[in-house]
Enzyme design. Structure first.
Site, PDB file in Angstrom:
ATOM      1  N   PRO A  27      -4.245  82.923  39.877  1.00 18.04           N
ATOM      2  CA  PRO A  27      -5.597  82.902  40.446  1.00 18.04           C
ATOM      3  C   PRO A  27      -6.020  84.312  40.842  1.00 18.04           C
ATOM      4  O   PRO A  27      -5.265  85.024  41.500  1.00 18.04           O
ATOM      5  CB  PRO A  27      -5.446  82.003  41.676  1.00 18.04           C
ATOM      6  CG  PRO A  27      -3.987  82.015  42.007  1.00 18.04           C
ATOM      7  CD  PRO A  27      -3.263  82.228  40.721  1.00 18.04           C
ATOM      8  N   ALA A  60      -9.661  81.638  43.576  1.00 15.37           N
ATOM      9  CA  ALA A  60      -9.768  80.793  44.761  1.00 15.37           C
ATOM     10  C   ALA A  60     -11.230  80.388  44.963  1.00 15.37           C
ATOM     11  O   ALA A  60     -12.140  81.213  44.840  1.00 15.37           O
ATOM     12  CB  ALA A  60      -9.244  81.546  45.974  1.00 15.37           C
ATOM     13  N   ALA A 177      -1.314  79.866  50.665  1.00 18.51           N
ATOM     14  CA  ALA A 177      -0.601  81.153  50.661  1.00 18.51           C
ATOM     15  C   ALA A 177      -1.424  82.288  51.270  1.00 18.51           C
ATOM     16  O   ALA A 177      -2.550  82.095  51.735  1.00 18.51           O
ATOM     17  CB  ALA A 177      -0.226  81.509  49.218  1.00 18.51           C
ATOM     18  N   TYR A 180      -4.175  82.671  54.459  1.00 22.61           N
ATOM     19  CA  TYR A 180      -5.423  81.916  54.642  1.00 22.61           C
ATOM     20  C   TYR A 180      -5.155  80.650  55.475  1.00 22.61           C
ATOM     21  O   TYR A 180      -4.063  80.481  56.015  1.00 22.61           O
ATOM     22  CB  TYR A 180      -6.062  81.622  53.276  1.00 22.61           C
ATOM     23  CG  TYR A 180      -6.427  82.916  52.568  1.00 22.61           C
ATOM     24  CD1 TYR A 180      -7.381  83.777  53.111  1.00 22.61           C
ATOM     25  CD2 TYR A 180      -5.792  83.313  51.402  1.00 22.61           C
ATOM     26  CE1 TYR A 180      -7.695  84.990  52.503  1.00 22.61           C
ATOM     27  CE2 TYR A 180      -6.094  84.528  50.778  1.00 22.61           C
ATOM     28  CZ  TYR A 180      -7.053  85.355  51.342  1.00 22.61           C
ATOM     29  OH  TYR A 180      -7.361  86.558  50.744  1.00 22.61           O
ATOM     30  N   GLY A 296       4.286  91.066  40.056  1.00 19.51           N
ATOM     31  CA  GLY A 296       4.774  92.250  39.360  1.00 19.51           C
ATOM     32  C   GLY A 296       5.587  91.925  38.125  1.00 19.51           C
ATOM     33  O   GLY A 296       6.364  92.771  37.665  1.00 19.51           O
ATOM     34  N   ARG A 318      -2.699  90.755  37.544  1.00 19.10           N
ATOM     35  CA  ARG A 318      -3.432  91.964  37.139  1.00 19.10           C
ATOM     36  C   ARG A 318      -3.396  92.247  35.633  1.00 19.10           C
ATOM     37  O   ARG A 318      -4.434  92.612  35.063  1.00 19.10           O
ATOM     38  CB  ARG A 318      -2.934  93.150  37.973  1.00 19.10           C
ATOM     39  CG  ARG A 318      -3.440  93.059  39.415  1.00 19.10           C
ATOM     40  CD  ARG A 318      -2.641  93.923  40.368  1.00 19.10           C
ATOM     41  NE  ARG A 318      -1.309  93.357  40.604  1.00 19.10           N
ATOM     42  CZ  ARG A 318      -0.475  93.780  41.543  1.00 19.10           C
ATOM     43  NH1 ARG A 318      -0.835  94.776  42.331  1.00 19.10           N
ATOM     44  NH2 ARG A 318       0.704  93.215  41.710  1.00 19.10           N
TER      45      ARG A 318
HETATM   46  C1  FNR Z   1      -5.260  88.193  43.637  1.00 21.08           C
HETATM   47  N1  FNR Z   1      -4.388  87.178  44.037  1.00 21.08           N
HETATM   48  C2  FNR Z   1      -4.893  85.950  44.402  1.00 21.08           C
HETATM   49  N2  FNR Z   1      -4.061  84.937  44.797  1.00 21.08           N
HETATM   50  C3  FNR Z   1      -4.545  83.708  45.055  1.00 21.08           C
HETATM   51  O1  FNR Z   1      -3.771  82.804  45.374  1.00 21.08           O
HETATM   52  N3  FNR Z   1      -5.882  83.452  44.924  1.00 21.08           N
HETATM   53  C4  FNR Z   1      -6.769  84.399  44.572  1.00 21.08           C
HETATM   54  O2  FNR Z   1      -7.965  84.122  44.447  1.00 21.08           O
HETATM   55  C5  FNR Z   1      -6.282  85.711  44.341  1.00 21.08           C
HETATM   56  N4  FNR Z   1      -7.117  86.731  44.018  1.00 21.08           N
HETATM   57  C6  FNR Z   1      -6.640  87.954  43.642  1.00 21.08           C
HETATM   58  C7  FNR Z   1      -7.519  88.944  43.213  1.00 21.08           C
HETATM   59  C8  FNR Z   1      -7.048  90.164  42.767  1.00 21.08           C
HETATM   60  C9  FNR Z   1      -8.007  91.192  42.308  1.00 21.08           C
HETATM   61  C10 FNR Z   1      -5.653  90.399  42.758  1.00 21.08           C
HETATM   62  C11 FNR Z   1      -5.110  91.691  42.226  1.00 21.08           C
HETATM   63  C12 FNR Z   1      -4.780  89.425  43.182  1.00 21.08           C
HETATM   64  C13 FNR Z   1      -2.933  87.337  43.895  1.00 21.08           C
HETATM   65  C14 FNR Z   1      -2.497  87.034  42.443  1.00 21.08           C
HETATM   66  O3  FNR Z   1      -2.635  85.657  42.150  1.00 21.08           O
HETATM   67  C15 FNR Z   1      -1.018  87.426  42.180  1.00 21.08           C
HETATM   68  O4  FNR Z   1      -0.170  86.730  43.059  1.00 21.08           O
HETATM   69  C16 FNR Z   1      -0.776  88.920  42.343  1.00 21.08           C
HETATM   70  O5  FNR Z   1      -1.771  89.668  41.703  1.00 21.08           O
HETATM   71  C17 FNR Z   1       0.608  89.329  41.813  1.00 21.08           C
HETATM   72  O6  FNR Z   1       0.703  89.139  40.432  1.00 21.08           O
HETATM   73  P1  FNR Z   1       0.585  90.387  39.387  1.00 21.08           P
HETATM   74  O7  FNR Z   1      -0.796  90.896  39.486  1.00 21.08           O
HETATM   75  O8  FNR Z   1       1.589  91.406  39.834  1.00 21.08           O
HETATM   76  O9  FNR Z   1       0.916  89.797  38.058  1.00 21.08           O
HETATM   77  C1  8K6 Z   2      -3.737  93.705  48.665  1.00 24.52           C
HETATM   78  C2  8K6 Z   2      -3.415  92.543  49.524  1.00 24.52           C
HETATM   79  C3  8K6 Z   2      -4.489  91.521  49.618  1.00 24.52           C
HETATM   80  C4  8K6 Z   2      -4.010  90.108  49.482  1.00 24.52           C
HETATM   81  C5  8K6 Z   2      -5.042  89.065  49.509  1.00 24.52           C
HETATM   82  C6  8K6 Z   2      -5.132  88.101  48.391  1.00 24.52           C
HETATM   83  C7  8K6 Z   2      -6.190  88.405  47.423  1.00 24.52           C
HETATM   84  C8  8K6 Z   2      -7.441  87.641  47.498  1.00 24.52           C
HETATM   85  C9  8K6 Z   2      -8.682  88.386  47.697  1.00 24.52           C
HETATM   86  C10 8K6 Z   2      -9.042  89.466  46.752  1.00 24.52           C
HETATM   87  C11 8K6 Z   2     -10.338  90.142  47.067  1.00 24.52           C
HETATM   88  C12 8K6 Z   2     -11.158  90.520  45.932  1.00 24.52           C
HETATM   89  C13 8K6 Z   2     -11.105  91.881  45.453  1.00 24.52           C
HETATM   90  C14 8K6 Z   2     -10.273  92.818  46.234  1.00 24.52           C
HETATM   91  C15 8K6 Z   2     -10.111  94.141  45.662  1.00 24.52           C
HETATM   92  C16 8K6 Z   2     -10.702  95.262  46.441  1.00 24.52           C
HETATM   93  C17 8K6 Z   2     -11.275  96.280  45.557  1.00 24.52           C
HETATM   94  C18 8K6 Z   2     -12.275  97.195  46.110  1.00 24.52           C
END
Ligand code: FNR
Ligand code: 8K6
Length: 348
Positions: A27, A60, A177, A180, A296, A318
């Site tokens: 997600p 999400a 997770a 939240y 990762g 990512r």
């Molecule tokens: C996320 N992640 C995340 N997790 C989640 O449960 N709901 C979400 O909406 C989001 N949104 C989100 C946005 C962005 C821009 C990032 C980079 C990450 C966390 C994501 O699902 C994942 O756990 C991490 O990015 C680690 O995996 P990768 O990126 O290392 O493959």
């Molecule tokens: C880096 C740790 C943050 C963990 C929270 C979970 C991710 C969900 C929200 C993502 C927000 C959207 C974009 C964020 C990127 C910032 C770029 C300027």
């Protein structure tokens, strides 16, 4: 013969759901919903391009207005939002893919800027900091939820899950997770309640299990997944006592036959003393059902993890933003484009 063979084995999740491969699109919040927090055609195209993943988990998606903590995150509580999501599920299904919707309420990480309402949380403890992308908004002190509010929230999760099925999703993932709302109940740092929802592992797990059970009753266990972060790493501080809460919660989840359990973490090389190592290892020891690893992962570490039984499905975050054709590239052993934060500006 493809590279990284273990990633391309089908996965039978249960009698009603078989995934074509073991790559899950994690997600990923993109903050690109249209007016009314309605998913757009651009979002449908974006998910459709990634439909060759074994399973997509949507970004999400908020279950009700006071669950919003970031700009332009989509919802699943209005008819227009359901219609918008139908375009997304149609696009994914047209390409033979499967997609779950991630159900989200951010709890104390909400802001009245979005909904006009004071944020709610297990306890009235503010998160120190400002809203991402809206740096002039400091987080507010939330209102501690009364028991009637909790019952309402459980019902709102169940209704949102039903809405997701109406919108054509193959299932839902409950976002428990990353600090939240649900996670705020599960950790001592954010849960200071002295009623049936606080103090003990059983009480602190109660809200999570009530949401799981309400969603399962509405849409079926085989269509319900859950994401958990046993080692707090963002939005809250870890506390060694959290271990007992997760030991208890996972034992109860083993009785429920969910579609899967999904680790929530950014980097699974992190270790937590009180969990006895990596969060994925801890979940593997305590949870007997299907486990999604994440954090990762590279094609190499993902296929190795699958082959060694560390997890059953590998979620990729990512790299999926940087490579819409991630699955094809990995299968054909083509190089991947590196992710960069600037890529968040556009849906490609
Ligand atoms: C996320 N992640 C995340 N997790 C989640 O449960 N709901 C979400 O909406 C989001 N949104 C989100 C946005 C962005 C821009 C990032 C980079 C990450 C966390 C994501 O699902 C994942 O756990 C991490 O990015 C680690 O995996 P990768 O990126 O290392 O493959
Ligand atoms: C880096 C740790 C943050 C963990 C929270 C979970 C991710 C969900 C929200 C993502 C927000 C959207 C974009 C964020 C990127 C910032 C770029 C300027």
């Amino acid at each position: 013969m493809s590279a990284h063979q273990s990633l391309f084995e089908p996965c039978v999740l249960n009698a009603s759901l078989t995934l074509a491969n073991r790559i899950v699109m994690a997600p990923l919040t993109r903050c690109m919903a249209g007016p009314g927090l309605v998913p757009t055609q651009a979002m449908a195209d974006y998910y459709g391009r990634r439909a060759d993943a074994g399973l997509i988990i949507s970004e999400a998606t908020i279950i009700r207005p006071d669950g919003q903590g970031y700009p332009d995150t989509p919802g699943i509580y209005t008819q227009a939002q359901i219609e918008g999501w139908k375009r997304v599920t149609d696009a994914v299904h047209a390409e033979g893919g499967k997609i779950f919707l991630q159900l989200w309420h951010v709890g104390r990480l909400a802001h009245s800027h979005f909904s006009g309402e004071q944020p709610v949380a297990p306890s009235a403890i503010a998160f120190e900091g400002t809203v991402p992308r809206m740096r002039d908004l400091s987080y507010e002190t939330p209102r501690a939820l009364a028991q009637e509010d909790i019952a309402r929230l459980v019902e709102d999760y169940a209704q949102a899950a039903e809405n997701a099925i109406t919108a054509g999703f193959d299932g839902v993932e409950i976002h428990g997770a990353n600090g939240y709302l649900i996670d705020q109940f599960l950790h001592f740092d954010t849960n200071h309640r002295d009623d049936d929802y606080g103090r003990t592992p059983e009480n602190m797990s109660r809200f999570a299990l009530q949401v799981v059970d309400a969603v399962v009753t509405r849409v079926g266990a085989e269509r319900t997944g859950l994401r958990l972060t046993p080692g707090a790493y963002t939005h809250m501080a870890a506390d060694a006592r959290d271990r007992e809460v997760f030991d208890y919660l996972l034992a109860r989840l083993n009785e429920r036959e969910l579609a899967y359990l999904h680790l929530g973490i950014f980097d699974d090389s992190l270790t937590f003393d009180f969990l006895g190592g990596r969060a994925s290892e801890y979940l593997r020891r305590h949870y007997s059902g299907t486990l999604i690893g994440v954090g990762g992962l590279t094609p190499e570490s993902a296929s190795e993890g699958l082959a060694q039984g560390k997890f059953d499905l590998a979620a990729i975050g990512r790299p999926f933003i940087a490579n819409p054709d991630y699955v094809r590239r990995v299968q054909q052993a083509e190089p991947l484009v590196d992710y960069h934060q600037d890529m968040l500006a556009e849906l490609v």
